[in-house]
Design an enzyme around this catalytic site. Sequence first.
Site, short mmCIF file in Angstrom:
data_model
loop_
_atom_site.label_atom_id
_atom_site.label_comp_id
_atom_site.label_asym_id
_atom_site.label_seq_id
_atom_site.Cartn_x
_atom_site.Cartn_y
_atom_site.Cartn_z
N GLY A 1 0.79 -1.22 0.00
CA GLY A 1 0.00 0.00 0.00
C GLY A 1 0.83 1.26 0.00
N ASN B 1 -5.51 -6.82 -2.43
CA ASN B 1 -4.50 -5.76 -2.43
C ASN B 1 -4.89 -4.56 -3.27
OD1 ASN B 1 -1.87 -8.25 -2.73
ND2 ASN B 1 -2.80 -7.46 -0.89
N LYS C 1 4.84 -9.34 -6.69
CA LYS C 1 4.63 -7.90 -6.62
C LYS C 1 5.81 -7.12 -7.20
CE LYS C 1 1.46 -7.66 -2.68
NZ LYS C 1 1.24 -7.12 -1.32
N CYS D 1 -4.06 -4.03 9.00
CA CYS D 1 -5.08 -3.60 8.04
C CYS D 1 -6.12 -4.69 7.79
CB CYS D 1 -4.42 -3.20 6.72
SG CYS D 1 -3.40 -1.73 6.82
N CYS E 1 3.48 11.83 28.74
CA CYS E 1 4.00 11.85 27.36
C CYS E 1 4.78 10.55 27.19
CB CYS E 1 4.88 13.08 27.13
SG CYS E 1 6.32 13.19 28.20
#
Length: 370
Positions: free
Chosen positions: A42, A71, A87, A195, A333
């Site tokens: 991505g 994808n 890919k 994801c 923090c």
Amino acid sequence: MRCSKAVDELEHKRTARQVILMGAAAQNKLHQARVLIVGAGGLGCPILQQLAAAGVGHVVLIDDDSVDITNIHRQILFGAQDVGKPKVEVAAHRARALQPGINVETHRARLDNSNALELISQVDLVLDGSDSFATKYLVADACEITSTPLVWGTVLRFHGDVAVWHSGPTTPDGRGVGLRDLFPTQLPADAVPDCATAGVLGVTTSVVGGLMATAAIGWITGRSQEAGLVSAYDALPPSLRTFRVAADPARTPVTRLGSYQHPTCQVGPDLSEVVDGRAALLDIREPAEVTLKPWPEKYAAKVLPLSELDALPPQEQAQRLAQVLAPRTYVACAGGKRSAAFIERFAPLLKEHGISADLLDVPGGANAAF
């Protein structure tokens, strides 16, 4: 920069609009640059697309995966006809269509301890589009060992983060600032959903990938070479916030893969009052920090990034704080520095506006608490 042949006439013509903007010298730097893109997913797809279009002359691309039908809603170099193909091969083909003279060196493999240092030491800059904590820390450590500039990115749901790191012995000050200055320790694989379980808006990956490619172009051409900049992007509603990270003087730089030891931390703060509801917890870290190290649910932490407050005038700052503070509130923090400064700065403002709140610091911050 590693030398390569000069920009030819066809390439000058193809990039003419960009040359008008940035100059021939900058375009030649892009043409001579050698970059490594980790991941052809991505983030890697829009990064490769933009860098090829911009005229980067040599790209090393590593990914061990094949194209899947799930994808292509976000991995913009692939189509349905590419399902099942490697890919790196499909992505390289698309890049060469954009820039016929580009040299794309493909590795259908996973980046690991056996190849990371060799690949990274041979390039001018790395762009990390990987999707696991293990790979991200591996890339960051290898870049620190070799003093290679790193453009880093993450994306999930409607949110994404981009950072520029440059650390290691050959940086201008011999130290620089790296990923471990912000996130010292690697989180477990299941600390943040991926994801596949949480989802991702496809266009968010293109925006974040575009920001990463822009940072790379700025670094390569010399227009923008400030390390330690982190940008947090939200798609809906749209916003972009940027903050700076300084090197942690207590951190020992990485010198060997797999050898990192976190500095000894103090005993974690007692937040029992928060857990049992007698006090609230306010997290003033930036979204990128919270994403990679969220508080356990038992703390019910409220998040108000310091950058969001800084963007408001004093009257509105007080009003915004009144919305999230309890009569007794712990402020945290990452390491305790910003929270201590926060209390010193905003306690008088709250008193001035008649807002009653007992602010307490969390020593050592989230890094010490859990």
